[in-house]
Design a protein around this motif. Structure first.
Motif, mmCIF file in Angstrom:
data_model
loop_
_atom_site.group_PDB
_atom_site.id
_atom_site.type_symbol
_atom_site.label_atom_id
_atom_site.label_comp_id
_atom_site.label_asym_id
_atom_site.label_seq_id
_atom_site.Cartn_x
_atom_site.Cartn_y
_atom_site.Cartn_z
ATOM 1 N N SER A 1 23.638 60.280 41.579
ATOM 2 C CA SER A 1 22.289 60.403 41.719
ATOM 3 C C SER A 1 21.769 60.144 43.337
ATOM 4 O O SER A 1 22.618 59.210 44.012
ATOM 5 C CB SER A 1 21.807 59.176 41.022
ATOM 6 N N LEU B 1 19.303 62.756 38.506
ATOM 7 C CA LEU B 1 20.886 62.814 38.148
ATOM 8 C C LEU B 1 21.360 64.298 38.545
ATOM 9 O O LEU B 1 20.667 65.237 38.234
ATOM 10 C CB LEU B 1 21.278 62.578 36.690
ATOM 11 N N GLU C 1 14.086 63.408 38.749
ATOM 12 C CA GLU C 1 13.488 62.006 38.594
ATOM 13 C C GLU C 1 12.430 61.984 37.592
ATOM 14 O O GLU C 1 11.524 62.855 37.722
ATOM 15 C CB GLU C 1 13.078 61.489 40.124
#
Length: 152
Positions: free
Chosen positions: A10, A34, A78
């Motif tokens: 991340s 991610l 996100e």
């Protein structure tokens, strides 16, 4: 020939680091972005589970379940799972629920598991962690995790 192992990272935090407040119940409660690398040959779908084994519950606490992710996907943005189905977390809601450990309970570890599967698990709505794990049983080609921490 070098074979790249399955990895999940991340841009919001590195392995073992504290998860930024923005991604917790104390902040904006949005999922971190991610990134996936090294998807193994034969992968037909991917799944992600965010789980806190330190929660004072018999089976820990599930914060996020995402599945039926096509193997060509290399990231989740996100704040959401894109078009991929999201399961029911242990807050009783569909989607992401950020870290919210009991105050004074110490540091909790949040495991963001990435699974490469040799079949599609189906896009049934709102699967729980347990339901998804049952469907994945015997179909995991490779798995890896990113671990972040949070404490109140």
């Amino acid at each position: 020939m070098h074979i790249q192992a399955l990895t999940i990272t991340s841009p919001a935090f590195a392995w073992g680091e504290q998860i930024p407040r923005r991604h917790t119940a104390d902040g904006d409660d949005v999922s971190p972005a991610l990134e996936f690398r090294g998807i193994p040959a034969g992968t037909r779908s991917l799944a992600v589970i965010c789980h806190d084994p330190d929660a004072p519950m018999a089976h820990g606490f599930t914060h996020w379940v995402v599945y039926a992710i096509p193997p060509e996907v290399t990231a989740i943005p996100e704040g959401g799972a894109g078009d991929h189905p999201q399961g029911t977390n242990d807050f009783g809601k569909t989607g992401y629920g950020g870290p919210a450990p009991p105050a004074g309970h110490g540091t909790h570890h949040y495991y963001f598991w990435l699974y490469a599967l040799d079949e599609e698990v189906g896009a049934a709505p709102a699967l729980t962690r347990r339901e998804l794990l049952d469907r994945m049983e015997g179909h995991i080609i490779e798995q890896n995790r990113l671990v972040g921490t949070y404490e109140r």
